[in-house]
Design a protein around this motif. Structure first.
Motif, mmCIF file in Angstrom:
data_model
loop_
_atom_site.group_PDB
_atom_site.id
_atom_site.type_symbol
_atom_site.label_atom_id
_atom_site.label_comp_id
_atom_site.label_asym_id
_atom_site.label_seq_id
_atom_site.Cartn_x
_atom_site.Cartn_y
_atom_site.Cartn_z
ATOM 1 N N ALA A 12 0.829 -1.210 0.000
ATOM 2 C CA ALA A 12 0.000 0.000 0.000
ATOM 3 C C ALA A 12 0.862 1.257 0.000
ATOM 4 O O ALA A 12 0.533 2.245 -0.678
ATOM 5 N N GLN A 13 1.958 1.224 0.708
ATOM 6 C CA GLN A 13 2.831 2.401 0.773
ATOM 7 C C GLN A 13 3.538 2.639 -0.564
ATOM 8 O O GLN A 13 3.655 3.784 -1.012
ATOM 9 N N VAL A 14 3.988 1.565 -1.200
ATOM 10 C CA VAL A 14 4.633 1.703 -2.508
ATOM 11 C C VAL A 14 3.609 2.180 -3.536
ATOM 12 O O VAL A 14 3.886 3.064 -4.346
ATOM 13 N N TYR A 15 2.407 1.616 -3.487
ATOM 14 C CA TYR A 15 1.332 2.041 -4.398
ATOM 15 C C TYR A 15 1.067 3.542 -4.239
ATOM 16 O O TYR A 15 1.024 4.283 -5.228
ATOM 17 N N ASP A 16 0.879 3.990 -3.012
ATOM 18 C CA ASP A 16 0.600 5.410 -2.765
ATOM 19 C C ASP A 16 1.734 6.295 -3.262
ATOM 20 O O ASP A 16 1.500 7.355 -3.851
ATOM 21 N N LEU A 17 2.976 5.864 -3.042
ATOM 22 C CA LEU A 17 4.133 6.651 -3.462
ATOM 23 C C LEU A 17 4.191 6.779 -4.981
ATOM 24 O O LEU A 17 4.352 7.880 -5.520
ATOM 25 N N LEU A 18 4.050 5.656 -5.695
ATOM 26 C CA LEU A 18 4.147 5.706 -7.154
ATOM 27 C C LEU A 18 2.965 6.459 -7.759
ATOM 28 O O LEU A 18 3.134 7.241 -8.695
ATOM 29 N N ARG A 19 1.759 6.260 -7.216
ATOM 30 C CA ARG A 19 0.599 6.999 -7.713
ATOM 31 C C ARG A 19 0.792 8.503 -7.485
ATOM 32 O O ARG A 19 0.507 9.317 -8.366
ATOM 33 N N GLU A 20 1.321 8.860 -6.333
ATOM 34 C CA GLU A 20 1.580 10.274 -6.048
ATOM 35 C C GLU A 20 2.590 10.853 -7.038
ATOM 36 O O GLU A 20 2.411 11.975 -7.538
ATOM 37 N N ARG A 21 3.641 10.096 -7.338
ATOM 38 C CA ARG A 21 4.653 10.571 -8.292
ATOM 39 C C ARG A 21 4.047 10.783 -9.680
ATOM 40 O O ARG A 21 4.449 11.687 -10.398
ATOM 41 N N ILE A 22 3.097 9.944 -10.046
ATOM 42 C CA ILE A 22 2.423 10.110 -11.340
ATOM 43 C C ILE A 22 1.516 11.337 -11.281
ATOM 44 O O ILE A 22 1.565 12.201 -12.157
#
Length: 84
Positions: A12-22
């Motif tokens: 969940a943390q990696v998902y949130d980070l990558l989505r935020e970067r996009i």
């Protein structure tokens, strides 16, 4: 490597980070995101975790994987197209 919150799953943390970067433009529309191997090393997580996150982002219309070329950020109007 990032500092992880012990109260949330790594996925969940990696998902949130990558989505935020996009979403914030760190990863630009129509350009590739870093490779799975690069993200694995940068974030200090398992390769399978990154693969699962990228697959989820693809299912939601954020990215498009092109065999042999990379994973590219889709145009903003395509985001969440496949959201569940």
């Amino acid at each position: 490597m990032i500092d992880f919150d012990p109260d949330r799953t790594v996925w969940a943390q990696v998902y949130d980070l990558l989505r935020e970067r996009i979403e914030n433009g760190t990863y630009k529309e129509r350009l590739p995101i870093p490779s799975i191997v690069h993200l694995e090393q940068e974030l200090g997580v398992a390769r399978q975790t990154v693969r699962k996150v990228v697959a989820k982002l693809a299912s939601q219309g954020y990215v498009n994987a092109i065999a042999g070329k990379g994973t590219f950020v889709r145009p903003r109007e395509d985001w969440n197209a496949g959201a569940e």
